[in-house]
Design an enzyme around this catalytic site. Structure first.
Site, PDB file in Angstrom:
ATOM      1  N   ASP A 156       0.813  -1.221   0.000  1.00  0.00           N
ATOM      2  CA  ASP A 156       0.000   0.000   0.000  1.00  0.00           C
ATOM      3  C   ASP A 156       0.844   1.267   0.000  1.00  0.00           C
ATOM      4  O   ASP A 156       1.822   1.385   0.726  1.00  0.00           O
ATOM      5  CB  ASP A 156      -0.924   0.026   1.212  1.00  0.00           C
ATOM      6  CG  ASP A 156      -1.797   1.266   1.184  1.00  0.00           C
ATOM      7  OD1 ASP A 156      -2.507   1.452   0.191  1.00  0.00           O
ATOM      8  OD2 ASP A 156      -1.727   2.061   2.133  1.00  0.00           O
ATOM      9  N   HIS A 236      -8.855   1.315  -1.294  1.00  0.00           N
ATOM     10  CA  HIS A 236      -9.238   2.710  -1.575  1.00  0.00           C
ATOM     11  C   HIS A 236      -9.672   3.000  -3.018  1.00  0.00           C
ATOM     12  O   HIS A 236      -9.050   3.781  -3.729  1.00  0.00           O
ATOM     13  CB  HIS A 236      -8.159   3.689  -1.128  1.00  0.00           C
ATOM     14  CG  HIS A 236      -6.738   3.355  -1.480  1.00  0.00           C
ATOM     15  ND1 HIS A 236      -6.345   3.024  -2.744  1.00  0.00           N
ATOM     16  CD2 HIS A 236      -5.620   3.311  -0.705  1.00  0.00           C
ATOM     17  CE1 HIS A 236      -5.039   2.806  -2.739  1.00  0.00           C
ATOM     18  NE2 HIS A 236      -4.581   2.956  -1.525  1.00  0.00           N
ATOM     19  N   ASP A 309      -8.495   4.403   5.615  1.00  0.00           N
ATOM     20  CA  ASP A 309      -7.201   4.820   5.075  1.00  0.00           C
ATOM     21  C   ASP A 309      -6.651   5.956   5.938  1.00  0.00           C
ATOM     22  O   ASP A 309      -6.241   7.010   5.450  1.00  0.00           O
ATOM     23  CB  ASP A 309      -7.270   5.223   3.601  1.00  0.00           C
ATOM     24  CG  ASP A 309      -5.870   5.203   2.966  1.00  0.00           C
ATOM     25  OD1 ASP A 309      -4.887   5.019   3.710  1.00  0.00           O
ATOM     26  OD2 ASP A 309      -5.763   5.385   1.742  1.00  0.00           O
TER      27      ASP A 309
HETATM   28  O1  DOR Z   1      -2.564   9.249   0.660  1.00  0.00           O
HETATM   29  C1  DOR Z   1      -1.995   8.220   0.962  1.00  0.00           C
HETATM   30  N1  DOR Z   1      -1.250   8.141   2.071  1.00  0.00           N
HETATM   31  N2  DOR Z   1      -2.118   7.152   0.158  1.00  0.00           N
HETATM   32  C2  DOR Z   1      -1.414   6.024   0.360  1.00  0.00           C
HETATM   33  O2  DOR Z   1      -1.584   5.095  -0.391  1.00  0.00           O
HETATM   34  C3  DOR Z   1      -0.426   5.952   1.467  1.00  0.00           C
HETATM   35  C4  DOR Z   1      -0.762   6.894   2.539  1.00  0.00           C
HETATM   36  C5  DOR Z   1       0.318   7.130   3.547  1.00  0.00           C
HETATM   37  O3  DOR Z   1       1.001   6.173   3.956  1.00  0.00           O
HETATM   38  O4  DOR Z   1       0.476   8.274   3.981  1.00  0.00           O
HETATM   39 ZN    ZN Z   2      -3.131   3.514   2.415  1.00  0.00          ZN
END
Ligand code: DOR
Ligand code: ZN
Length: 428
Positions: A156, A236, A309
């Site tokens: 991810d 997501h 998320d």
């Molecule tokens: O916006 C995001 N932040 N998307 C991701 O896939 C990772 C995440 C992060 O780890 O901050």
């Molecule tokens: Zn993420």
């Protein structure tokens, strides 16, 4: 301590249950549900809580949280993330591996589990990396990671760009019954982009990430899942195209599940007009058409679950020019209220929403939580549907104050969060 929760509206999708009644909890376990239950305990051993007018559901489960420990403790720790979870009504978290070091070997998985046990506030399940350092070059030791306690695999934050490697990952993981969680982004198509590519990005002069970057990769991963027969979970989901592709794949019988996050059905790329870096997130906030498709995907079951998320960041990560800002928003403390808006609007029924925040997340990662059946651990969230409250990021339990919802008034709130029969959060 034993608890008698009296007179709430008890909703448990795992039993198709939606009725007003009492719930008796003894020694950390759910004993039974009924009406006018009388405990076998003396008053001294029992706390009776009147929940008339409130909703009692299985403790919420978030399968997409970034806890930042080890390595980025200034953004979040397992302890502060757990506190944020409790305030948001979550009793179980699965945490993503993009820590430092990356959770790509058993020592990191064991470290996370050890910290979680020492903190002991909520259930925490580590998700391990698919590839070493999540660099996309070589697979990690899946069997070893599973043995150490990983419940899923994901890079991810980054896609696995090599399709042959992703194929092997799906095959190997399926043989171990470990779900693979895909971050679907074609890096060649998204390169340089910092927000959704569209009318707004042109007007504000920021480089765009086309929906196509997500759709192309969703399409590839669905084909890989279909070809290998291996279960795939898509993280997501943010585009109308991805919803359509997943819907079609499910109709063909492809073993796929999918999640979206509240910001994708609440906000659009308009939130970026002010260059608010708190609205910078990957995948990016999309168009109104995409947000409507996400809602429809939730309604018809194409999107199985809502995940936070939760991506906490520090001030130094966010208080910079938009291009340089870290992406992600702090979601654990606003997710429930934002999701309840779908119920208040009459778009989802309350049991439908609770299903997507309890039973479905548990199913996707094969977790034992997410049920109020007799004998289960007493992980319970009590919701006040009509409590209005103002999002004040300075009051967040999370170290991540990066929310685009600061100052907004939301309706609906977790007012009691119980883990293993112990009251861990109370707000009434
Ligand atoms: O916006 C995001 N932040 N998307 C991701 O896939 C990772 C995440 C992060 O780890 O901050
Ligand atoms: Zn993420």
């Amino acid at each position: 301590m034993n608890l008698l929760l009296k007179g709430g509206r008890v909703i448990d999708p795992s039993q198709n249950l939606d009725e007003t009644g009492d719930l008796l909890i003894e020694k950390g376990k759910i004993v039974k549900k009924g009406t006018d239950l009388m405990p076998t305990f003396t008053a001294k051993d029992l706390e009776v809580i009147n929940l008339a007018g409130r909703v009692v559901v299985p403790g919420l489960i978030d399968i997409h949280t970034h806890l930042r420990e080890p390595g980025f403790e200034y953004k979040e720790t397992i302890a502060t993330g757990s506190e944020a979870a409790l305030a948001g009504g979550f009793t179980t978290l699965a945490c993503m591996p993009n820590t430092n070091p990356v959770n790509d070997n058993r020592s990191v998985t064991e470290f996370i589990r050890g910290q979680a046990a020492a903190c002991g506030l909520v259930h925490i399940y580590p998700i391990a990396a698919i590839t070493l350092k999540s660099a996309g070059d070589a697979l990690t030791e899946f069997w070893d990671l599973k043995e150490a306690g990983a419940v899923g695999l994901s890079d991810d934050g980054k896609p696995v760009m090599n399709a042959a490697l992703m194929r092997r990952a799906l095959e190997y993981a399926a043989s171990l019954d470990l779900p693979v969680i895909a971050h679907c982004e074609d890096r060649n198509l998204s390169a340089g982009g910092v927000m959704h590519e569209g009318f707004v990005s042109t007007e504000v002069g920021l480089a765009g990430i086309p929906s196509l970057a997500e759709d192309v990769m969703v399409s590839r991963d669905l084909l890989l899942a279909e070809y290998t027969g291996a279960p795939l979970h898509i993280a997501h989901v943010s585009t109308a195209g991805a919803v359509r592709l997943i819907r079609e794949a499910k109709a063909r019988g492809v073993p796929v599940t999918a999640e979206t996050a509240p910001h994708y059905f609440t906000l659009t790329d308009e939130a970026v007009r002010s260059y608010d870096t708190n609205a910078k997130v990957y995948p990016p906030l999309r168009s109104a058409v995409d947000a409507a498709a996400i809602r429809n995907g939730l309604k018809d079951g194409t999107l199985d679950a809502i995940a936070c998320d939760h991506a906490p960041h520090g001030r130094t990560d966010k208080e910079v020019e938009f291009d340089y800002a870290a992406s992600g928003l702090s979601g654990l403390e606003t997710s429930l209220a934002l999701s309840l808006a779908l119920v208040h609007e009459g778009f989802l029924t309350l049991p439908e929403l609770i299903d997507k925040m309890t039973l479905q997340p548990a199913r996707i990662l094969r977790l034992p939580q997410g049920t109020l059946t007799a004998g289960a651990d007493a992980d319970i969230t009590v919701i006040d549907l009509d409590r209005t409250w103002e999002v004040d990021r300075t009051l967040f339990r999370s170290r991540g104050r990066n929310t685009p919802f600061h100052g907004q008034t939301l309706r609906g709130k977790a007012v009691l969060t119980i883990v293993g029969g112990a009251i861990r959060y109370r707000d009434f």
